[in-house]
Design a protein around this motif. Sequence first.
Motif, PDB file in Angstrom:
ATOM      1  N   TYR A 134      23.462 -46.595  31.237  1.00 54.71           N
ATOM      2  CA  TYR A 134      22.207 -46.132  30.640  1.00 54.71           C
ATOM      3  C   TYR A 134      21.063 -46.318  31.633  1.00 54.71           C
ATOM      4  O   TYR A 134      21.158 -47.124  32.562  1.00 54.71           O
ATOM      5  N   ASN A 188      24.163 -38.345  36.232  1.00 56.40           N
ATOM      6  CA  ASN A 188      23.180 -38.170  35.173  1.00 56.40           C
ATOM      7  C   ASN A 188      23.331 -39.293  34.159  1.00 56.40           C
ATOM      8  O   ASN A 188      24.409 -39.867  34.020  1.00 56.40           O
ATOM      9  N   THR A 230      25.935 -41.939  31.040  1.00 63.20           N
ATOM     10  CA  THR A 230      27.303 -41.567  31.387  1.00 63.20           C
ATOM     11  C   THR A 230      28.247 -42.597  30.774  1.00 63.20           C
ATOM     12  O   THR A 230      28.020 -43.796  30.885  1.00 63.20           O
ATOM     13  N   CYS A 281      14.818 -42.915  29.342  1.00 65.82           N
ATOM     14  CA  CYS A 281      15.629 -41.685  29.286  1.00 65.82           C
ATOM     15  C   CYS A 281      15.851 -41.274  27.831  1.00 65.82           C
ATOM     16  O   CYS A 281      16.455 -42.012  27.049  1.00 65.82           O
ATOM     17  N   VAL A 329      28.998 -37.044  29.917  1.00 61.18           N
ATOM     18  CA  VAL A 329      27.676 -37.136  30.544  1.00 61.18           C
ATOM     19  C   VAL A 329      26.583 -36.518  29.668  1.00 61.18           C
ATOM     20  O   VAL A 329      26.797 -35.502  29.007  1.00 61.18           O
ATOM     21  N   GLU A 330      25.412 -37.120  29.753  1.00 61.10           N
ATOM     22  CA  GLU A 330      24.179 -36.683  29.087  1.00 61.10           C
ATOM     23  C   GLU A 330      24.398 -36.370  27.611  1.00 61.10           C
ATOM     24  O   GLU A 330      24.916 -37.192  26.883  1.00 61.10           O
ATOM     25  N   GLU A 331      23.993 -35.172  27.177  1.00 60.90           N
ATOM     26  CA  GLU A 331      24.021 -34.868  25.743  1.00 60.90           C
ATOM     27  C   GLU A 331      25.430 -34.889  25.159  1.00 60.90           C
ATOM     28  O   GLU A 331      25.589 -35.032  23.948  1.00 60.90           O
ATOM     29  N   ASP A 383      17.844 -38.950  26.590  1.00 62.57           N
ATOM     30  CA  ASP A 383      19.265 -38.818  26.267  1.00 62.57           C
ATOM     31  C   ASP A 383      19.895 -40.184  26.004  1.00 62.57           C
ATOM     32  O   ASP A 383      20.761 -40.316  25.137  1.00 62.57           O
ATOM     33  N   CYS A 384      19.461 -41.198  26.748  1.00 64.98           N
ATOM     34  CA  CYS A 384      19.991 -42.552  26.533  1.00 64.98           C
ATOM     35  C   CYS A 384      19.566 -43.080  25.167  1.00 64.98           C
ATOM     36  O   CYS A 384      20.375 -43.694  24.454  1.00 64.98           O
TER      37      CYS A 384
END
Length: 130
Positions: free
Chosen positions: A30, A88, A91, A40, A106-108, A42-43
């Motif tokens: 994160y 990114n 992860t 972040c 990864v990400e979303e 997304d995190c």
Amino acid sequence: MPLQVSTESPSAIAQSLESSSSKPSFLVVYASHVDGRSWCGDCREAEPLVDAKFADRADDVKVVYAGQKDEWRQAENPWKQAPFSVTNLPTLIKVTGNASKWERLVEEDVYNQKKLDAFVGPKTKQEQRL
């Protein structure tokens, strides 16, 4: 119960993941927090879903923070280096087969419940009884 953040060095975490048995090991990377909140988006979306996914599981899971924005953006950030190769945030890394296979969500995709469930896998019968 929320997952615990690892204080191990990147090299120790890599060694731990690579020495995993036949059961998968996981690493969650994160962005670091600022004033109690990840910088972040997304995190922030992923953390509650990942915590819930692993809450009652017996999986080996480590959580690390890749740093503040300026730390993360540096090419020499240890989480960007092999074997992690994080590009990114967030992860989720899964290591299986005695470290022969490193997979990433990864990400979303980390906070997409269907993709998270498919990546981590169903609970074992023993975990379902807990």
